[in-house]
Design a protein around this motif. Structure first.
Motif, PDB file in Angstrom:
ATOM      1  N   LEU A 111      11.201  15.036   5.283  1.00 48.23           N
ATOM      2  CA  LEU A 111      11.559  14.277   6.276  1.00 48.23           C
ATOM      3  C   LEU A 111      11.724  12.780   6.192  1.00 48.23           C
ATOM      4  O   LEU A 111      12.955  12.223   6.620  1.00 48.23           O
ATOM      5  N   LEU A 112      12.048  12.119   4.931  1.00 49.32           N
ATOM      6  CA  LEU A 112      11.759  10.870   4.638  1.00 49.32           C
ATOM      7  C   LEU A 112      13.474  10.717   4.297  1.00 49.32           C
ATOM      8  O   LEU A 112      13.860   9.589   4.311  1.00 49.32           O
ATOM      9  N   GLU A 113      13.918  11.652   3.390  1.00 42.94           N
ATOM     10  CA  GLU A 113      15.460  11.195   3.087  1.00 42.94           C
ATOM     11  C   GLU A 113      16.276  10.341   3.814  1.00 42.94           C
ATOM     12  O   GLU A 113      17.063   9.838   3.011  1.00 42.94           O
ATOM     13  N   PRO A 114      16.515  10.625   5.014  1.00 43.66           N
ATOM     14  CA  PRO A 114      18.014   9.769   6.051  1.00 43.66           C
ATOM     15  C   PRO A 114      17.264   8.747   5.907  1.00 43.66           C
ATOM     16  O   PRO A 114      18.638   7.743   5.776  1.00 43.66           O
ATOM     17  N   ARG A 115      16.148   8.134   5.679  1.00 43.07           N
ATOM     18  CA  ARG A 115      16.111   6.657   5.687  1.00 43.07           C
ATOM     19  C   ARG A 115      15.996   5.872   4.315  1.00 43.07           C
ATOM     20  O   ARG A 115      15.638   5.097   4.412  1.00 43.07           O
ATOM     21  N   LEU A 116      16.085   6.432   3.623  1.00 46.04           N
ATOM     22  CA  LEU A 116      15.458   6.307   1.648  1.00 46.04           C
ATOM     23  C   LEU A 116      17.286   5.389   1.014  1.00 46.04           C
ATOM     24  O   LEU A 116      17.623   6.176   2.049  1.00 46.04           O
ATOM     25  N   ALA A 117      16.723   3.973   0.569  1.00 42.90           N
ATOM     26  CA  ALA A 117      18.423   3.705   0.752  1.00 42.90           C
ATOM     27  C   ALA A 117      18.387   3.246  -0.516  1.00 42.90           C
ATOM     28  O   ALA A 117      17.762   4.597  -1.704  1.00 42.90           O
ATOM     29  N   PRO A 118      19.389   3.546  -0.645  1.00 42.43           N
ATOM     30  CA  PRO A 118      20.284   2.911  -1.684  1.00 42.43           C
ATOM     31  C   PRO A 118      19.996   3.508  -3.029  1.00 42.43           C
ATOM     32  O   PRO A 118      19.506   1.864  -2.803  1.00 42.43           O
ATOM     33  N   GLY A 119      19.440   4.253  -4.172  1.00 45.81           N
ATOM     34  CA  GLY A 119      18.635   3.327  -5.491  1.00 45.81           C
ATOM     35  C   GLY A 119      17.326   3.597  -5.360  1.00 45.81           C
ATOM     36  O   GLY A 119      16.676   2.929  -5.928  1.00 45.81           O
ATOM     37  N   ALA A 120      16.485   4.408  -3.895  1.00 46.36           N
ATOM     38  CA  ALA A 120      14.849   4.082  -3.374  1.00 46.36           C
ATOM     39  C   ALA A 120      14.553   5.221  -5.029  1.00 46.36           C
ATOM     40  O   ALA A 120      14.653   5.569  -5.603  1.00 46.36           O
TER      41      ALA A 120
END
Length: 213
Positions: free
Chosen positions: A159-168
């Motif tokens: 669910l959260l993946e589309p909003r993860l920042a690069p390097g999260a």
């Protein structure tokens, strides 16, 4: 001096960790097979199920180092892990924690603990099913802590993946539990965009860096 080791946060954490030692003495009726997340949350409303002290200090250190603007936590419980994360945000001087909890009793207790610690303005406690509450987040997420129902780790992460920042950084607590295995299989497969390593603290923490975002 870090907020983590000074009052009131240090004293509140000591009190909550001590109270959590009574979890083993709770008389909890067996749940029926296939019990829903809500049924499980209600049955365990009096159980703290906390992150360990060493696990909490690891969370604090990771959040201090990464300096994420938005931290998301799945599974608030009484707010122990939330306090470690909020202390890092406080010491970083910027950011916020968004945490979600299904038990209404625990939502109330966590909010009270966070207010007593003086970090309530840094934390949004969302009441309800994480699969709904966390869908409202629209900013980039720098750090995720998964510490709710183990069978929901993977659905919540997806669910959260589309909003993860690069390097999260994504942290899965209790990685030694058998019910976490589908999640571990996912984050340990490089094809899914993570570099993952297990950290031997308490029941284990899986630390996964988002390398494909």
């Amino acid at each position: 001096m870090t907020a983590l080791l000074t009052e009131p946060i240090n004293g509140i954490l000591d009190r909550l960790h001590t109270a959590s030692l009574r979890d083993d003495d709770l008389d909890i009726a067996p749940l029926p097979s296939g019990a829903s997340a809500q049924q499980r949350a209600d049955a365990l409303a009096s159980a703290y199920m906390p992150v360990s002290t060493q696990g909490g200090r690891l969370l604090y250190s990771l959040a201090r180092s990464a300096r994420p603007q938005t931290i998301v936590e799945f599974g608030t419980s009484y707010g122990i892990s939330t306090l470690y994360l909020a202390a890092a945000v406080l010491d970083n001087g910027a950011g916020r924690v968004v945490t979600t909890e299904l038990s209404a009793a625990k939502v109330a207790a966590a909010r009270a603990n966070l207010a007593e610690a003086g970090v309530a303005p840094l934390v949004d406690v969302l009441a309800g099913d994480a699969r709904q509450t966390l869908s409202t987040i629209d900013e980039r997420i720098g750090l995720v802590l998964l510490d709710g129902w183990k069978d929901l780790y993977l659905p919540v992460l997806r669910l959260l993946e589309p909003r993860l920042a690069p390097g999260a950084l994504v942290i899965g607590d209790d990685s030694s539990f058998a019910t976490v295995q589908p999640y571990l299989d996912y984050v340990r497969d490089p094809a899914n965009g993570y570099l993952s390593v297990n950290f031997p603290v308490e029941d284990g923490m899986e630390l996964s860096c988002r390398i494909d975002s």
